[in-house]
Design a protein around this motif. Structure first.
Motif, PDB file in Angstrom:
ATOM      1  N   TYR A  16       0.845  -1.186   0.000  1.00  0.00           N
ATOM      2  CA  TYR A  16       0.000   0.000   0.000  1.00  0.00           C
ATOM      3  C   TYR A  16       0.887   1.245   0.000  1.00  0.00           C
ATOM      4  O   TYR A  16       1.979   1.250   0.573  1.00  0.00           O
ATOM      5  N   GLN A  56      -1.166  -7.137  -4.552  1.00  0.00           N
ATOM      6  CA  GLN A  56      -1.277  -8.246  -3.627  1.00  0.00           C
ATOM      7  C   GLN A  56      -0.701  -9.494  -4.266  1.00  0.00           C
ATOM      8  O   GLN A  56      -0.958  -9.781  -5.444  1.00  0.00           O
ATOM      9  N   TRP A  71      -5.902 -16.091   1.621  1.00  0.00           N
ATOM     10  CA  TRP A  71      -6.357 -15.228   0.530  1.00  0.00           C
ATOM     11  C   TRP A  71      -7.590 -15.861  -0.081  1.00  0.00           C
ATOM     12  O   TRP A  71      -7.680 -17.086  -0.182  1.00  0.00           O
ATOM     13  N   GLY A  72      -8.529 -15.012  -0.459  1.00  0.00           N
ATOM     14  CA  GLY A  72      -9.669 -15.512  -1.209  1.00  0.00           C
ATOM     15  C   GLY A  72     -10.973 -15.560  -0.451  1.00  0.00           C
ATOM     16  O   GLY A  72     -12.031 -15.665  -1.065  1.00  0.00           O
ATOM     17  N   GLY A 120     -12.126 -13.158   1.502  1.00  0.00           N
ATOM     18  CA  GLY A 120     -12.701 -11.823   1.621  1.00  0.00           C
ATOM     19  C   GLY A 120     -12.725 -11.313   3.043  1.00  0.00           C
ATOM     20  O   GLY A 120     -13.105 -10.179   3.299  1.00  0.00           O
ATOM     21  N   GLU A 131      -9.934 -11.658   5.135  1.00  0.00           N
ATOM     22  CA  GLU A 131      -8.576 -11.757   5.659  1.00  0.00           C
ATOM     23  C   GLU A 131      -8.225 -10.538   6.501  1.00  0.00           C
ATOM     24  O   GLU A 131      -8.489  -9.414   6.114  1.00  0.00           O
ATOM     25  N   TYR A 153     -17.104  -6.719   4.395  1.00  0.00           N
ATOM     26  CA  TYR A 153     -16.167  -6.911   5.504  1.00  0.00           C
ATOM     27  C   TYR A 153     -15.535  -5.563   5.798  1.00  0.00           C
ATOM     28  O   TYR A 153     -15.076  -4.873   4.889  1.00  0.00           O
ATOM     29  N   ILE A 192     -13.001  -3.181   8.581  1.00  0.00           N
ATOM     30  CA  ILE A 192     -11.964  -3.225   9.612  1.00  0.00           C
ATOM     31  C   ILE A 192     -11.682  -1.811  10.097  1.00  0.00           C
ATOM     32  O   ILE A 192     -11.672  -0.862   9.302  1.00  0.00           O
ATOM     33  N   ASN A 248     -13.719  -4.161   2.475  1.00  0.00           N
ATOM     34  CA  ASN A 248     -13.307  -5.151   1.494  1.00  0.00           C
ATOM     35  C   ASN A 248     -14.549  -5.570   0.727  1.00  0.00           C
ATOM     36  O   ASN A 248     -15.530  -6.016   1.318  1.00  0.00           O
ATOM     37  N   GLY A 289     -14.422  -7.667  -2.046  1.00  0.00           N
ATOM     38  CA  GLY A 289     -14.251  -8.847  -2.884  1.00  0.00           C
ATOM     39  C   GLY A 289     -13.561  -9.969  -2.156  1.00  0.00           C
ATOM     40  O   GLY A 289     -13.481  -9.987  -0.937  1.00  0.00           O
ATOM     41  N   THR A 290     -13.052 -10.889  -2.912  1.00  0.00           N
ATOM     42  CA  THR A 290     -12.403 -12.054  -2.328  1.00  0.00           C
ATOM     43  C   THR A 290     -10.918 -11.837  -2.114  1.00  0.00           C
ATOM     44  O   THR A 290     -10.264 -12.663  -1.509  1.00  0.00           O
ATOM     45  N   ALA A 291     -10.407 -10.751  -2.608  1.00  0.00           N
ATOM     46  CA  ALA A 291      -8.987 -10.482  -2.428  1.00  0.00           C
ATOM     47  C   ALA A 291      -8.775  -9.616  -1.203  1.00  0.00           C
ATOM     48  O   ALA A 291      -9.698  -8.987  -0.708  1.00  0.00           O
ATOM     49  N   SER A 292      -7.565  -9.600  -0.729  1.00  0.00           N
ATOM     50  CA  SER A 292      -7.257  -8.792   0.447  1.00  0.00           C
ATOM     51  C   SER A 292      -6.992  -7.354   0.045  1.00  0.00           C
ATOM     52  O   SER A 292      -5.983  -6.776   0.429  1.00  0.00           O
ATOM     53  N   LYS A 293      -7.888  -6.786  -0.741  1.00  0.00           N
ATOM     54  CA  LYS A 293      -7.737  -5.405  -1.175  1.00  0.00           C
ATOM     55  C   LYS A 293      -8.676  -4.550  -0.347  1.00  0.00           C
ATOM     56  O   LYS A 293      -9.897  -4.658  -0.471  1.00  0.00           O
ATOM     57  N   LEU A 294      -8.089  -3.746   0.504  1.00  0.00           N
ATOM     58  CA  LEU A 294      -8.878  -2.876   1.351  1.00  0.00           C
ATOM     59  C   LEU A 294      -8.929  -1.469   0.776  1.00  0.00           C
ATOM     60  O   LEU A 294      -7.930  -0.969   0.259  1.00  0.00           O
ATOM     61  N   PHE A 347      -9.427   2.269   2.015  1.00  0.00           N
ATOM     62  CA  PHE A 347      -9.364   3.046   3.246  1.00  0.00           C
ATOM     63  C   PHE A 347      -9.978   4.421   3.063  1.00  0.00           C
ATOM     64  O   PHE A 347      -9.940   4.990   1.969  1.00  0.00           O
TER      65      PHE A 347
END
Lengths: 115, 112
Positions: free
Chosen positions: A35, A48, A97-98, A100, A102, B32, B34, B93, B95-100, B102
């Motif tokens: 990031y 990622q 991973w995967g 959603g 994590e 999701y 955080i 989040n 989707g299914t990826a760990s892309k947050l 912010f």
């Protein structure tokens, strides 16, 4: 146990140079994310990786690249640095991973200053 | 594009009072969320998370509330302490990826 570790902690470069930032995830974590955090803003997603494959890419130019190694550590490379690349670069790791859901655990970052 | 935002950039509270930090999100697909705390010179520190099938979740001195109807998220800190002074970010989040994604953050200042 050690958390996410990043090196170096601070870096000063000049425009046009290249930089490599390094990250070691928490032991047992297989996913690493990068990031960029500009002063006064929230972090923005760059990349990622999971199991050494790129799983996601944010809206950053091709000057930004990354890779993940067999030991799950990762490097972020930025070519042809611009003044606007000055920021705190954060690495985060997660166990999976995967799903959603994590939980990302962040390192303290590398503060990059481009002069 | 859709993003997470915050209502107040700075929140000042007296030590011992309760703090409430708010966050609005615009992506109805977010499932999701955080909350992170970031102290000066450090990376974001995980505080608490909540899934979209929940309305409330409690941790130690912290509670997160999720109102999906109005797309609103809040973090409540009980008995705020000087060590709580930091910038707080909500992240989502979708989707299914760990892309947050912010928000820009809220600075919490605890007055002695």
């Amino acid at each position: 146990d050690a958390g996410v570790t990043q090196s170096p902690t601070h870096l000063i470069k000049t425009r046009g140079q290249h930089v490599t930032l390094r990250c070691s995830p928490i032991s047992g974590h297989k996913s690493v994310s990068w990031y960029q955090q500009v002063l006064g803003q929230g972090p923005q997603f760059i990349f990622q990786y999971y199991e050494k494959e790129e799983r996601g890419r944010g809206n950053f130019p091709d000057r930004f690249s990354a890779r993940q190694f067999p030991n799950y550590s990762s490097e972020l490379n930025v070519n042809a640095l611009l003044l606007g690349d000055s920021a705190l670069y954060l690495c985060a790791s997660s166990l999976e991973w995967g799903s959603g859901n994590e939980k990302l655990f962040f390192g303290s970052g590398t503060q990059l200053s481009v002069l | 594009g859709e993003s997470v935002g915050l209502h107040l950039p700075t929140l000042s509270v007296q030590e011992g009072d309760n703090s409430i930090i708010n966050c609005a999100y615009s992506n109805s697909a977010s499932d999701y969320f955080i909350w992170y705390k970031q102290e000066s010179g450090k990376g974001p520190q995980f505080i608490i998370d909540i899934r979209s099938n929940m309305d409330k979740r409690q941790g130690q001195r912290v509670t997160v509330l999720l109102n999906k109807t109005v797309k609103h998220l809040s973090l409540q800190i009980a008995a705020t302490q000087p060590g709580d002074s930091a910038v707080y970010f909500c992240a989502e989040n979708t989707g299914t990826a760990s892309k947050l994604t912010f928000g820009t953050g809220t600075r919490l200042q605890v007055m002695l």
